[in-house]
Each structure stands twice: as C-alpha cells, then as structure tokens.
Design an enzyme around this catalytic site. Sequence first.
Site, PDB file in Angstrom:
ATOM      1  N   HIS A 189       3.526  -3.787   4.843  1.00 28.87           N
ATOM      2  CA  HIS A 189       4.013  -3.013   3.705  1.00 28.87           C
ATOM      3  C   HIS A 189       4.850  -3.860   2.747  1.00 28.87           C
ATOM      4  CE1 HIS A 189       6.885  -3.062   6.965  1.00 28.87           C
ATOM      5  NE2 HIS A 189       7.858  -2.787   6.131  1.00 28.87           N
ATOM      6  N   ASP A 228      -2.129   1.055   7.621  1.00 27.12           N
ATOM      7  CA  ASP A 228      -1.775   1.569   8.945  1.00 27.12           C
ATOM      8  C   ASP A 228      -0.592   2.529   8.901  1.00 27.12           C
ATOM      9  OD1 ASP A 228       0.160  -0.381   8.484  1.00 27.12           O
ATOM     10  OD2 ASP A 228      -0.065  -1.363  10.430  1.00 27.12           O
TER      11      ASP A 228
END
Length: 572
Positions: free
Chosen positions: A114, A293
């Site tokens: 991220h 994810d």
Amino acid sequence: MVQCSWKILSTVRMSTQVTVFKQPCYVENFVQATFDALGEKVKGLIIVVSGDGRYFSKDAIQIIIKIAAANGIKEVWIGQNGLLSTPAVSAIIRNRVGPHGEKARGAFILTASHNPGGPQEDFGIKYNTENGGPALESLTEKIFSITKTITKYHIADGINDVDISKCGTHSFTGPDGPFNVVVFDATEDYVKLMKSIFDFGAIKNLLSRPEFSFCFDALHGVSGIYAQKIFVEELSANPHFLVNCVPKEDFGGGHPDPNLTYAKELVHRMGLGKMVPTEKIPEFGAAADGDADRNMILGNRFFVTPSDSVAIIAANAVGAIPYFKTGLKGVARSMPTSAALDVVAKALKLKLFEVPTGWKFFGNLMDAGMCSICGEESFGTGSDHIREKDGIWAVLAWLSILAHKNRGVPRGGKLVTVQDIVRQHWSTFGRHFYTRYDYENVDAGAARNLMAHLVNLQSSLSDINSMIKEAKLNVARVIRGDEFEYKDPIDGSVSKHQGIRFLFEDGSRLVFRPSGTGSEGATIRLYIEQYQSDPSKIGVESQVALAPLVEFALKLSKLEAFTGRASPTVIT
C-alpha cells in the site's frame, strides 16, 4: 556468472525505495539468494513473476527472467503487462494448470503493498511458495543469510527482453535446455475462482436494482483490471461505479492505501469527507490497495472497521456465500485486531486463533484445515480459497451479504443497508469500539526507546493504576501487561516480541507495535479497543467512547515526548 558485492538490506518482503533497487546487482542478488536458498529443487521449476504494475516492475521482470533461465528454471508465467494482484498470484500457484498438466511452485511478487510508487517512491519483491502463501520464516531467514555473503549471481545474457504486453509463449534455449516465458490473461484464473465461491447471479440481481448503487476505488492499483472484469463485464454494473481503475506506475500520484485518509475520492463520494457530495451518495463503497490484497468497506456516510468487517463476514458466511454452505472450520485474527471475531466464534462454537501480524500465520492454519475465514485490522480480510488476504474477495463477500439480506425486499422497497447490517451485528454480539493511531516515519532510535519504556512500565501495574486514579480518567483497572508471543500449533515455531499489550478489567486493550512496511524510518501503531454490550450505549460515537482510553494511552506511553509528534499521521 557475474561477480558482485552488494548486500541486501532487508528480509522477508524486500521493500525499499526504487533508487536502492536500481543500484547495480541489488535485484540480482536478492533473486539469486532466493534460488540459492531453494537449492536443487529450482531445477525444472515453473514460477510466476508479476505484480501491481508500480514503477520499475517491468525492468525487474526482465532481470528475473534472465536469472531464472540461468538457474535452471523451466518456465516463467507472467500476467499480461506484468500485472497480477497478490491474491491472483496465490490463486494461480494453487489452481492454474498448464497444457501438459504442469503447475507453478513459487512466485516473485513485485509490490510494495500500500506504499506509494514512482521514481522516488517504493518498490518491493517478495517470494511466495508452493502453497500460494508468503515464504515462512525458515526460508526467509535462509535467504537473508545468503544475501549477507553472496558474491555472484547467474544470468542468461543471451535471452532478449520479452514483450509482456501481448499474451503468448516465448521459447528460448537456456543453459539447462528449453526455457519458456508464458504471458497470459491476468484476470482469467482469478475471475474463475471468484465465480466458484460466490453466487454471481444473486450479486447481479442486487446491482441491477435501481435503488442500489456502489462505488469501487482501485486507487490506480492493479485491482482496477479485476474490478472492470468482474463488476462491469461479469456482473453488468454501471462503469460509472468504478473510479481510478486504470493501473498507473505512480498510482496517479496518490497513496494506494485504502483508508479514510488516503482514499479521498471514495471517502468524499460516500459522504464521509468535509464537503457534501453533489451526486447521490451510493449505498455501498469499497477500495483496494496497490496490489489488491487490502480493502476498505463503506456504507452511505458509514465506515466499517476492518475488525467488524471480518466478524460480520464470518457471522453471515454460511447463509450468504455458497463456498461456506457446509460450515466454517474455524476463524482467526491477528493479535492487534479487535476481539469482535472472538464473540462471533464463541456464539457459533468455532475455533478461534489469535496470531501475530503476518498472513503466513493464517496460511499454516489453513493448510492444516483449521481456519476458513481470517482478518487483520490493517484492512486485510480473506479465506482459505488462497493463502493471501484478498481485497476483491472481501468486496464480493459484502455484496453477497447485502444480496442475501435484501433477497426478500421488493424492487423499489427500502433496502437493508451496510449500516443496518453493522448495527444489527452490534445488537446481537455487542460492539468493539476500536481505533488505530499510526505515527509514520518516526526516528528508528526514538521508536526503540518508546518500546523499551513500555516494557519497563509493565513491571509495575500498581503504578499504572495509580496513574489512572490520580488522573480521574473513566478507565478500568489494568490487570495484565505483556509482550505477545505465539507458538504455532502446526509447526511449533515461536514468534516473540509481537506487540506490547495492556489488558484492562473490562476487556479493553491498548496495544503498541512497531511496523516496517515503509522505506523510511519506523511506524509506531497504537491500537485502542473497548467492548460494549449494553444496547443503549452501542450507538455512541467511537471517538467519544474511546476518548478516555486515548487520553490514557498517550499519557502512559509519552508518545509525543519520544517521537516529537503531537498527533498521528493516520487515524483509522
């Protein structure tokens, strides 16, 4: 064979700035160290190499292809344009079968999760093994050990760069014989798996209702290609429902982290921003991170905490998701995640496992048939369909629950909303008020001193309780302080120093944990949780309910004094 002296700087998931990866031999040494750690079983292996499409991915793919050929790898499978989500890679390792019955046994995933992408931002490589999950510590420690002494790597310079923009097979003669690179549709295997798990017909009916709308934000990460394929092409959703779904090397200049701070456009559209949106607020909103994810779930002006999300999915899975129709084997959560899942597990008479942060711990339980659904407070949710957390899966799980709850509502009738589902869950199981404070890019030395200070405090709980009394805070008595330690029930391995905990008489918790997924400094995470079962009190604003605990946590830890930060970087 090339002689080189660079040493790798980190272990497990190698994630740092692009400028570091561009140093001579840096990528090469890590890849060679991985092959060396795997040993002779590398010969004749098929591996997957792809990622979230961030800057430097295409260069890294070409390097890995050549090193793979020189080390005796038989075939490299690559998603078109070098794109595969982390969940899709896991699915491909577990399920994809080649034309002659062959299967991949591992993967290099190119992602920094991220974190931002771009020439001055982050890049990363991690290795997944034949169960589709992240490499266990026994392998990662071996890789890391080799990186500290490696002096050479093998590379097949005679292999030209492969065009990864078009599907097809590229055949070469490598040092050990025939060597193929197969470029394939990046969405095919994953979409097939999702259709085997969920009732796409029920979800399609929900999306076709004129009174239902949703917004999915890919944050310019790899989830965009799956969102287009699943939501628009398979489920006939309005393309307008998708935003930022074109993958970009720099994620459009944004931070591909699905939370209330960084998913700004989605937060605004869902009515949770500072400005009132001009368009009608959708009933359902979701986002995924760079490699797809992680996920965030939102309702109309309503935020679902990740801890509540996994608990609600577990509570509704058997009725709403065909994959689970025969029941759940067990559930699991990371230690910092709230105990909302524990209450569901107790009510449903399911085994519950509390593990350290890191998806590999869930993978062990799943491989042993002991866990069906699991989650982390850091926006990670998943199940035993693969061995990674799965953002798109979580979105489809919520759409399935919404479809199930609204199956008896006539078209044009008042829909059961995300907020309705969450509040009904609270009324049944109680509410775990929860927040997380992230202090990013803290000086590493200051972070270590803070942790040492907290450990020292645990030697005298009476002093801590005196502090509570003197400050006249509305906080329960501290009854235990420890550092979380986990013994894996499958392999017996022990993971120590997994977070510093203060446990209160009323079930409240404070957890302090350092995190290292970024490339600069350290991140200190403070987790604050309070359980409330009184129906008259579960509707209180979370910030109000947690205010006394927050005040005490900051006073106890002296966070500002140690870090110089008057406020956290991110609050979730």
